[in-house]
Scaffold this motif. Sequence first.
Motif: not given
Length: 548
Positions: A309-333
């Motif tokens: 899937a490709q999110l529409p451009v107008e809904l897409t962010a300029q940047r992304s921040l990922s955090v660790s550890p614990r993967g998807f348990a972190r809501r920021a991810n």
Amino acid sequence: MIRWLAVAAVLAVACGADAPPARRAPVAKSPPAAGAPVRQTAGAPTARPSAPKRAVALVTDPVALAALAEGGGAFARLMSDGDRATITRITRAEIAAAGKGDPDAGVGIAGNSHRLFDAGWLERGSYELVGLAFRIDRLPVTPATCGDVRLIYRLAYRARTAGVEVGSRLPMTVAIVLDGAPREPTDTDTLGCRAAAEAWRFDTAKTGRPLGEAILAGPLGAGRLAREHVRQVLTNTQVVRWPSGARPDLAGHAEYALRAFRIDGGKLVAALADHTPDVAKLRDRKQRDRLITWLQSPATLDAIDLGWAQLPVELTAQRSLSVSPRGFARRANRPFRQLVAPVKLAGLALVKRRAISSPEALLRRLDEHTCAGCHQAQTIAGFHLLGEDGPDVAPGNALATSISPPLVAERARREAQIEAVAAGKEPDLFRPAFERAGKTGQRGSRCGLGDPGFASWSCHKGLTCQATDAPLDDAAIGECLPPPDRREVGDPCELGPLEANANPRRDHGPRATPGPCLEGGCQTNRVGFPAGCVARPATDSRPMVRAA
């Protein structure tokens, strides 16, 4: 799996990290039996049997990569001084943002419990080629080309300390994305990629420098290694790291700035993050309604299910921040999960779909394909490819494995796709879940806790799916584990749900008491093992026991 990221380099075996598959040896031809007749045409030389070929989707051999770098794949050959300056400027801004308003943040260990990336290495360091990937799997999103080609670099340094030369690689990667070969459809090759796929099949005897040279003479020949073919540049930088002493409840904390760039008017400029929603913008009800409308489209659901899937451009962010550890348990991810509750998707027709047969499964698949989700699914401390260490690297500073479990599985899948396209067959372009990649159902595998979307994510006999650290409002996925009193080396031993927050610095680890273990003690969150890790003394030479 996530509890092992911070220590993957030294505990890859003890904590169950998958090792990359061994390189295939040349296929030996058996000599003819004694006395057997040998057919030969009079006056003609004996024909040599052609060597068998293999598909090459990923190259990590330092010797082959050195040949590629010498032949035009060096970072400085593809990126101008101005390009590097742009990457440096934006990365510096990300590092500054990570330390803004934080009195405990600074460069170096002394006096800084929150350790910022030393931005000085962005100018002083060098970018080393550590990987080459042929991404034929991207056919669904590259309609004009046969996928793309990616060169992956790690920032590294050399310096003299007390008269001794030292060096290491730093937690930053840069991927330069080149357009793949153009598609050339014919009546017998509707994809138009049969020749391009065949170009990535090489004699099994070719390894090391001969393989690098063959790639330069083949698919990356004819001027393909040139800035004019650069379509995108992707960076991943660990901008700040808090050791476990600073966050004992989480076993530490690290933040990774993920940025994308493109060439516009001859200059490298910032671009949108791939398939990552702009959470701040979409908190507006009207904008969020647009997101839900997009999600409800049958065509969108088809693309999400396939994995492209490709999110529409107008809904897409300029940047992304990922955090660790614990993967998807972190809501920021999980940006999609922040914006849409599963109940909002309850009316969608999902039951018969392959990967998104429930609202929970749909949201998790969406999040897995964001920049943060991709880089927090079974990675090695936020990276999928760290690069193999050469023989000159000291054992105490060397990696046990340089490739994440999902990339190990992806390499095999992409090689099968190359073989299929080269044979004129339709490749299977469905993307399996990164979290479930590799040895599924075994100890440590992700598994379903009852949500129908993960019913097939089962565990082997003797193991059950147990909640580890997922927040209470998002407990669809657990881990295949033995009963608490049968846990062994590498198993978690300090479990409990996280209190997750959209701001990852406000996450709180589980209020848990280390559980019983079959052997050894429990190395806890406090000493750097997310969810704890059963260990035994280094003097104990007994073999580790694993469930079937």
